[in-house]
Motif scaffolding. Structure first.
Motif, PDB file in Angstrom:
ATOM      1  N   GLY A  91     -40.486 -17.918  -2.300  1.00 45.93           N
ATOM      2  CA  GLY A  91     -39.376 -17.668  -1.385  1.00 45.93           C
ATOM      3  C   GLY A  91     -38.130 -18.407  -1.804  1.00 45.93           C
ATOM      4  N   ALA A  92     -38.259 -19.558  -2.441  1.00 51.40           N
ATOM      5  CA  ALA A  92     -37.101 -20.342  -2.849  1.00 51.40           C
ATOM      6  C   ALA A  92     -36.248 -19.573  -3.849  1.00 51.40           C
ATOM      7  N   ARG A 146     -34.334 -17.026  -1.937  1.00 49.62           N
ATOM      8  CA  ARG A 146     -33.303 -17.706  -1.140  1.00 49.62           C
ATOM      9  C   ARG A 146     -32.093 -18.025  -2.008  1.00 49.62           C
ATOM     10  N   ASN A 147     -32.339 -18.589  -3.183  1.00 53.08           N
ATOM     11  CA  ASN A 147     -31.239 -18.928  -4.086  1.00 53.08           C
ATOM     12  C   ASN A 147     -30.494 -17.677  -4.548  1.00 53.08           C
ATOM     13  N   LEU A 198     -28.328 -16.379  -1.533  1.00 54.51           N
ATOM     14  CA  LEU A 198     -27.211 -17.268  -1.245  1.00 54.51           C
ATOM     15  C   LEU A 198     -26.133 -17.169  -2.320  1.00 54.51           C
ATOM     16  N   SER A 234     -33.599 -15.285   7.671  1.00 58.61           N
ATOM     17  CA  SER A 234     -32.707 -16.441   7.647  1.00 58.61           C
ATOM     18  C   SER A 234     -33.050 -17.335   6.471  1.00 58.61           C
ATOM     19  N   ALA A 235     -32.085 -18.184   6.125  1.00 60.65           N
ATOM     20  CA  ALA A 235     -32.310 -19.104   5.010  1.00 60.65           C
ATOM     21  C   ALA A 235     -33.378 -20.129   5.362  1.00 60.65           C
ATOM     22  N   ASN A 290     -36.528 -18.809   4.002  1.00 63.58           N
ATOM     23  CA  ASN A 290     -36.355 -18.183   2.682  1.00 63.58           C
ATOM     24  C   ASN A 290     -36.301 -16.662   2.776  1.00 63.58           C
ATOM     25  N   PHE A 291     -35.661 -16.168   3.886  1.00 60.85           N
ATOM     26  CA  PHE A 291     -35.455 -14.731   4.076  1.00 60.85           C
ATOM     27  C   PHE A 291     -36.772 -13.966   4.010  1.00 60.85           C
TER      28      PHE A 291
END
Length: 337
Positions: A198-199, A202-203, A206, A317-318, A321-322
């Motif tokens: 998920g990270a 997320r990156n 973003l 949401s962040a 991690n969406f």
């Protein structure tokens, strides 16, 4: 001799006080008319005056009375003539005064009128000169306009050609933009499907996402709401984690208490937070087609994707991690639409 002496007798005028011959019917000095009655002096050989007989005295009295009446009438006539004469003089004087007044008035008015006419003529001459100058300038302007019209036609022809070329270029750019957006969406889709953590997703979001205000993202119509998995406490068809991003209450299935669930109102195009319809803006949807949008609510960042069809889909949401994006196969299936 003594008989003729009686004609030298005199009497006094009662009006002017002067002596006048006896038995005069009028005063030679002031004009007063009168008849006097006196006793005649008969001096014959030194004898005393004798009274006249009664018949003669009565006749004299009657004559005197008649004479007095006539004298009074004559006096009134004379006075009337005097009054008429002075009245006539007064009328003539008044008429003359008014005549002089009006003559002076008319003379002054004529003088003012002549002066005004002179001023008007001066203004007319000046106006005529200005009109001549204006006509001259107008003729010059018309010549310039004719010349400009010719130039304008040439410019218009060039603009027509340029617009045609520009329209073609815009259409090419639109098609290219759609292709880029489609390719970008496909790349994101591949990244999502291939993400092992998920990270990483997320990156990715973003970095690729565009920040947008809540009132702006709210004007883009929502896509399907029934394809998400998660907790729905109030059973209104909207996940608890999505409701803060939309603005509804996760603890109330009907946020505005109008008898309809929040999801039913949203999908039908109505406002779940109050009366009336939900106002959408197609221009905003067109602007962000194929884009990922980041919405900040309090301290949480929410992500949305606007499909090429102009609908927005919730990505999560962040904070997680969406996860909504990673776990929603419906979104990955529709991303390229």
């Amino acid at each position: 001799m003594l008989n003729n002496f009686k004609f030298l007798a005199t009497m006094i005028c009662s009006q002017c006080g002067r002596e006048i011959p006896d038995n005069s019917l009028s005063c030679n000095y002031c004009g007063k008319i009168f008849v006097t009655k006196r006793a005649s002096l008969d001096r014959v050989d030194g004898a005393t005056l004798k009274d006249k007989n009664v018949a003669s005295l009565t006749s004299v009295n009657q004559a005197v009375k008649t004479a007095n009446t006539e004298a009074s009438a004559v006096t009134k006539a004379v006075q009337m003539r005097r009054f008429q004469r002075w009245f006539f003089y007064a009328v003539i004087g008044i008429i003359f005064s008014f005549g002089v007044f009006y003559v002076v008035k008319i003379t002054n008015e004529n003088t003012a009128l002549i002066s005004s006419l002179a001023g008007t003529n001066t203004k007319l001459n000046k106006t005529k000169q200005e009109m001549d100058e204006a006509q001259k300038q107008l003729a010059e302007t018309n010549n310039r306009v004719l010349s400009s019209n010719s130039t304008l036609e040439e410019v218009r022809s060039q603009l027509t050609k340029t617009n045609s070329s520009l329209s073609s270029t815009i259409e090419d750019n639109r098609k290219l933009t759609e292709q880029v957006n489609s390719k970008e969406a496909e790349l994101i889709k591949i990244s999502v499907l291939e993400s092992k953590s998920g990270a990483a997703l997320r990156n990715l979001l973003l970095e690729a996402g565009i920040k947008i205000e809540s009132d702006q993202i709210a004007k883009v119509k929502l896509g399907a709401l029934d394809s998400y998995q998660g907790v729905d406490t109030d059973k209104d068809g909207i996940l608890d984690e999505m409701e803060p991003a939309i603005g509804t209450d996760p603890m109330l299935g009907d946020s505005d208490s109008d008898g309809f669930t929040d999801s039913a109102e949203l999908l039908a195009g109505y406002n779940p937070l109050g009366k009336g319809v939900w106002l959408y803006d197609a221009a905003i949807a067109d602007k962000y087609k194929g884009k990922f949008l980041l919405q900040q609510v309090s301290n949480t960042t929410y992500a949305w994707y606007v499909s090429l069809g102009g609908l927005r889909y919730y990505l999560g949401s962040a904070n997680d991690n969406f996860g909504a994006m990673r776990n929603n196969t419906y979104w990955t299936r529709e991303i390229g639409s």
